[in-house]
Design an enzyme around this catalytic site. Structure first.
Site, PDB file in Angstrom:
ATOM      1  N   LYS A  13     -32.921 -12.187  22.763  1.00  0.00           N
ATOM      2  CA  LYS A  13     -33.109 -10.937  23.519  1.00  0.00           C
ATOM      3  C   LYS A  13     -34.063 -10.008  22.776  1.00  0.00           C
ATOM      4  O   LYS A  13     -35.016  -9.486  23.346  1.00  0.00           O
ATOM      5  CB  LYS A  13     -31.759 -10.222  23.734  1.00  0.00           C
ATOM      6  CG  LYS A  13     -30.722 -11.052  24.458  1.00  0.00           C
ATOM      7  CD  LYS A  13     -29.426 -10.284  24.689  1.00  0.00           C
ATOM      8  CE  LYS A  13     -28.671  -9.939  23.420  1.00  0.00           C
ATOM      9  NZ  LYS A  13     -28.159 -11.101  22.663  1.00  0.00           N
ATOM     10  N   ARG A  88     -22.498  -4.789  28.083  1.00  0.00           N
ATOM     11  CA  ARG A  88     -21.812  -5.931  27.491  1.00  0.00           C
ATOM     12  C   ARG A  88     -20.382  -6.079  27.978  1.00  0.00           C
ATOM     13  O   ARG A  88     -19.700  -7.006  27.565  1.00  0.00           O
ATOM     14  CB  ARG A  88     -21.759  -5.722  25.983  1.00  0.00           C
ATOM     15  CG  ARG A  88     -22.735  -6.558  25.205  1.00  0.00           C
ATOM     16  CD  ARG A  88     -22.567  -6.106  23.791  1.00  0.00           C
ATOM     17  NE  ARG A  88     -22.845  -7.058  22.800  1.00  0.00           N
ATOM     18  CZ  ARG A  88     -24.000  -7.113  22.136  1.00  0.00           C
ATOM     19  NH1 ARG A  88     -24.997  -6.343  22.453  1.00  0.00           N
ATOM     20  NH2 ARG A  88     -24.140  -7.963  21.161  1.00  0.00           N
ATOM     21  N   ARG A 127     -31.742 -16.164  10.583  1.00  0.00           N
ATOM     22  CA  ARG A 127     -32.532 -14.965  10.925  1.00  0.00           C
ATOM     23  C   ARG A 127     -32.721 -14.067   9.702  1.00  0.00           C
ATOM     24  O   ARG A 127     -31.814 -13.856   8.914  1.00  0.00           O
ATOM     25  CB  ARG A 127     -31.816 -14.172  12.019  1.00  0.00           C
ATOM     26  CG  ARG A 127     -32.481 -12.815  12.267  1.00  0.00           C
ATOM     27  CD  ARG A 127     -32.034 -12.157  13.529  1.00  0.00           C
ATOM     28  NE  ARG A 127     -30.601 -11.953  13.603  1.00  0.00           N
ATOM     29  CZ  ARG A 127     -29.987 -11.517  14.698  1.00  0.00           C
ATOM     30  NH1 ARG A 127     -30.681 -11.251  15.788  1.00  0.00           N
ATOM     31  NH2 ARG A 127     -28.685 -11.363  14.702  1.00  0.00           N
ATOM     32  N   ARG A 160     -28.714  -9.786   8.225  1.00  0.00           N
ATOM     33  CA  ARG A 160     -27.739  -8.851   8.792  1.00  0.00           C
ATOM     34  C   ARG A 160     -26.328  -9.168   8.317  1.00  0.00           C
ATOM     35  O   ARG A 160     -25.986 -10.332   8.177  1.00  0.00           O
ATOM     36  CB  ARG A 160     -27.800  -8.943  10.331  1.00  0.00           C
ATOM     37  CG  ARG A 160     -28.499  -7.769  10.958  1.00  0.00           C
ATOM     38  CD  ARG A 160     -28.839  -8.000  12.402  1.00  0.00           C
ATOM     39  NE  ARG A 160     -27.692  -8.225  13.274  1.00  0.00           N
ATOM     40  CZ  ARG A 160     -27.770  -8.322  14.598  1.00  0.00           C
ATOM     41  NH1 ARG A 160     -28.961  -8.188  15.190  1.00  0.00           N
ATOM     42  NH2 ARG A 160     -26.707  -8.536  15.327  1.00  0.00           N
ATOM     43  N   ARG A 171     -18.452 -13.376  17.268  1.00  0.00           N
ATOM     44  CA  ARG A 171     -19.364 -12.746  18.235  1.00  0.00           C
ATOM     45  C   ARG A 171     -19.544 -13.626  19.470  1.00  0.00           C
ATOM     46  O   ARG A 171     -19.616 -13.129  20.593  1.00  0.00           O
ATOM     47  CB  ARG A 171     -20.720 -12.461  17.571  1.00  0.00           C
ATOM     48  CG  ARG A 171     -20.656 -11.264  16.617  1.00  0.00           C
ATOM     49  CD  ARG A 171     -21.814 -11.260  15.637  1.00  0.00           C
ATOM     50  NE  ARG A 171     -23.114 -11.131  16.247  1.00  0.00           N
ATOM     51  CZ  ARG A 171     -24.255 -11.508  15.666  1.00  0.00           C
ATOM     52  NH1 ARG A 171     -24.251 -12.041  14.458  1.00  0.00           N
ATOM     53  NH2 ARG A 171     -25.396 -11.337  16.282  1.00  0.00           N
TER      54      ARG A 171
HETATM   55  P1  AP5 Z   1     -33.039 -12.615  18.295  1.00  0.00           P
HETATM   56  O1  AP5 Z   1     -34.183 -12.344  19.210  1.00  0.00           O
HETATM   57  O2  AP5 Z   1     -32.849 -11.708  17.134  1.00  0.00           O
HETATM   58  O3  AP5 Z   1     -31.684 -12.774  19.150  1.00  0.00           O
HETATM   59  P2  AP5 Z   1     -30.824 -11.703  19.943  1.00  0.00           P
HETATM   60  O4  AP5 Z   1     -30.456 -12.312  21.252  1.00  0.00           O
HETATM   61  O5  AP5 Z   1     -31.498 -10.382  19.959  1.00  0.00           O
HETATM   62  O6  AP5 Z   1     -29.543 -11.718  19.019  1.00  0.00           O
HETATM   63  P3  AP5 Z   1     -28.687 -10.551  18.360  1.00  0.00           P
HETATM   64  O7  AP5 Z   1     -27.862 -11.209  17.292  1.00  0.00           O
HETATM   65  O8  AP5 Z   1     -29.520  -9.412  17.927  1.00  0.00           O
HETATM   66  O9  AP5 Z   1     -27.801 -10.177  19.539  1.00  0.00           O
HETATM   67  P4  AP5 Z   1     -26.443  -9.558  19.492  1.00  0.00           P
HETATM   68  O10 AP5 Z   1     -26.228  -9.350  20.927  1.00  0.00           O
HETATM   69  O11 AP5 Z   1     -25.366 -10.294  18.804  1.00  0.00           O
HETATM   70  O12 AP5 Z   1     -26.625  -8.312  18.515  1.00  0.00           O
HETATM   71  P5  AP5 Z   1     -26.802  -6.765  18.764  1.00  0.00           P
HETATM   72  O13 AP5 Z   1     -27.707  -6.262  17.746  1.00  0.00           O
HETATM   73  O14 AP5 Z   1     -27.072  -6.470  20.196  1.00  0.00           O
HETATM   74  O15 AP5 Z   1     -33.191 -14.117  17.775  1.00  0.00           O
HETATM   75  C1  AP5 Z   1     -32.307 -14.671  16.806  1.00  0.00           C
HETATM   76  C2  AP5 Z   1     -33.074 -15.542  15.816  1.00  0.00           C
HETATM   77  O16 AP5 Z   1     -33.616 -16.677  16.498  1.00  0.00           O
HETATM   78  C3  AP5 Z   1     -34.268 -14.859  15.144  1.00  0.00           C
HETATM   79  O17 AP5 Z   1     -34.344 -15.275  13.818  1.00  0.00           O
HETATM   80  C4  AP5 Z   1     -35.501 -15.367  15.926  1.00  0.00           C
HETATM   81  O18 AP5 Z   1     -36.663 -15.432  15.122  1.00  0.00           O
HETATM   82  C5  AP5 Z   1     -35.032 -16.752  16.362  1.00  0.00           C
HETATM   83  N1  AP5 Z   1     -35.557 -17.124  17.685  1.00  0.00           N
HETATM   84  C6  AP5 Z   1     -35.621 -16.354  18.811  1.00  0.00           C
HETATM   85  N2  AP5 Z   1     -36.143 -17.044  19.846  1.00  0.00           N
HETATM   86  C7  AP5 Z   1     -36.419 -18.287  19.375  1.00  0.00           C
HETATM   87  C8  AP5 Z   1     -36.979 -19.473  19.973  1.00  0.00           C
HETATM   88  N3  AP5 Z   1     -37.344 -19.522  21.255  1.00  0.00           N
HETATM   89  N4  AP5 Z   1     -37.113 -20.565  19.183  1.00  0.00           N
HETATM   90  C9  AP5 Z   1     -36.746 -20.539  17.864  1.00  0.00           C
HETATM   91  N5  AP5 Z   1     -36.207 -19.454  17.254  1.00  0.00           N
HETATM   92  C10 AP5 Z   1     -36.048 -18.341  18.001  1.00  0.00           C
HETATM   93  O19 AP5 Z   1     -25.318  -6.249  18.489  1.00  0.00           O
HETATM   94  C11 AP5 Z   1     -24.751  -6.248  17.206  1.00  0.00           C
HETATM   95  C12 AP5 Z   1     -23.371  -5.608  17.251  1.00  0.00           C
HETATM   96  O20 AP5 Z   1     -23.480  -4.232  17.684  1.00  0.00           O
HETATM   97  C13 AP5 Z   1     -22.379  -6.227  18.244  1.00  0.00           C
HETATM   98  O21 AP5 Z   1     -21.704  -7.331  17.691  1.00  0.00           O
HETATM   99  C14 AP5 Z   1     -21.454  -5.034  18.531  1.00  0.00           C
HETATM  100  O22 AP5 Z   1     -20.546  -4.822  17.482  1.00  0.00           O
HETATM  101  C15 AP5 Z   1     -22.418  -3.858  18.546  1.00  0.00           C
HETATM  102  N6  AP5 Z   1     -22.958  -3.602  19.890  1.00  0.00           N
HETATM  103  C16 AP5 Z   1     -24.272  -3.661  20.282  1.00  0.00           C
HETATM  104  N7  AP5 Z   1     -24.388  -3.365  21.585  1.00  0.00           N
HETATM  105  C17 AP5 Z   1     -23.146  -3.110  22.041  1.00  0.00           C
HETATM  106  C18 AP5 Z   1     -22.614  -2.767  23.317  1.00  0.00           C
HETATM  107  N8  AP5 Z   1     -23.398  -2.636  24.389  1.00  0.00           N
HETATM  108  N9  AP5 Z   1     -21.266  -2.590  23.423  1.00  0.00           N
HETATM  109  C19 AP5 Z   1     -20.452  -2.701  22.350  1.00  0.00           C
HETATM  110  N10 AP5 Z   1     -20.886  -3.041  21.109  1.00  0.00           N
HETATM  111  C20 AP5 Z   1     -22.223  -3.234  20.958  1.00  0.00           C
END
Ligand code: AP5
Ligand code: ZN
Length: 216
Positions: A13, A88, A127, A160, A171
């Site tokens: 994402k 979410r 990552r 992270r 997660r």
């Molecule tokens: P990346 O693009 O970083 O993946 P992502 O989908 O953004 O994953 P996140 O871990 O950031 O999502 P998340 O939803 O768990 O975390 P968030 O920060 O929102 O890609 C991942 C890796 O793969 C990278 O190294 C990249 O280079 C590689 N990659 C990407 N595409 C690729 C491809 N095609 N081929 C090969 N490699 C590839 O949330 C974190 C925490 O915050 C949550 O756990 C929660 O506690 C809190 N939080 C955030 N939002 C909310 C909400 N709305 N409600 C409640 N709690 C929330």
């Protein structure tokens, strides 16, 4: 253009939101990034959110809904936004609908990125993120030119706190229980496009653009 990126942790994402933001000149709004900044700065929000985030749980709805409410009325969101990591839960999705409705707006497309669990774990454990500019890397799939160092700004790369295998598993579990039902919610509103997220980043990006432009 008001977009939502839906998908499990590690689906890509954040990676794709940066590209979409550049192409369509609309901001990426990531609740994860906003929360991590708050944790780093030890603000009231950050102190409350930290333990949830580090254990892989969701931060309570009322806190994240408030973040989004404040963020979406900023000037740069006037012509649209890309929500990355929000909504979410069903409560968040309904609150978002109400918020947009009040402003006379609506979502244009919800893109669901689909990737299998074993690949998600590989992506998240490998990552690395730039401490200074936030750029994303992967030690195998997208390595920086110099190990541990950002290509764009020479900043130091870090892992992270929630990218440890045990936390990743919680997660993924939280995603399945609390977020996956949103796929059906948006499908019913005929707003969903599902993209296969396990190919090359460029191919996924072009599939996304096609889904977005096909619906305009
Ligand atoms: P990346 O693009 O970083 O993946 P992502 O989908 O953004 O994953 P996140 O871990 O950031 O999502 P998340 O939803 O768990 O975390 P968030 O920060 O929102 O890609 C991942 C890796 O793969 C990278 O190294 C990249 O280079 C590689 N990659 C990407 N595409 C690729 C491809 N095609 N081929 C090969 N490699 C590839 O949330 C974190 C925490 O915050 C949550 O756990 C929660 O506690 C809190 N939080 C955030 N939002 C909310 C909400 N709305 N409600 C409640 N709690 C929330
Ligand atoms: Zn950098």
């Amino acid at each position: 253009m008001n977009l939502v990126l839906l998908g499990p942790p590690g689906a890509g994402k954040g990676t794709q939101a940066v590209r979409l933001a550049e192409k369509y000149s609309i901001p990426q709004v990531s609740t994860g990034d906003i929360l991590r900044k708050a944790v780093k700065e030890k603000t009231f929000l950050g102190v409350k959110a930290k333990s949830y985030m580090n254990s892989g749980k969701l931060v309570p709805d009322e806190l994240v809904v408030e973040i989004i409410k404040e963020r979406l009325v900023e000037n740069d969101c006037e012509n649209g936004f890309i929500l990355d990591g929000f909504p979410r839960t069903m409560v968040q999705a309904e609150k978002l609908d109400n918020m947009l409705h009040t402003e006379g707006k609506r979502l244009n497309k919800v893109i669901n990125i689909k990737v299998e669990d074993d690949l998600l774990i590989k992506r998240l454990t490998g990552r690395r993120i730039c401490k200074d500019c936030g750029a994303n890397y992967h030690i195998i799939f997208d390595p920086p030119t110099n190990e541990g160092m950002c290509n764009k700004c020479n900043g130091e790369l870090y892992q992270r706190d929630d990218d440890e295998e045990d936390t990743i598993i919680s997660r993924l579990d939280v995603y399945k229980k609390q977020t996956e039902p949103l796929i059906r919610y948006y499908e019913k509103q005929d707003m969903l496009a599902t993209i296969q997220g396990n190919g090359a980043m460029d191919k996924i990006f072009s599939d996304m653009c096609q889904a977005i432009e096909g619906s305009m």
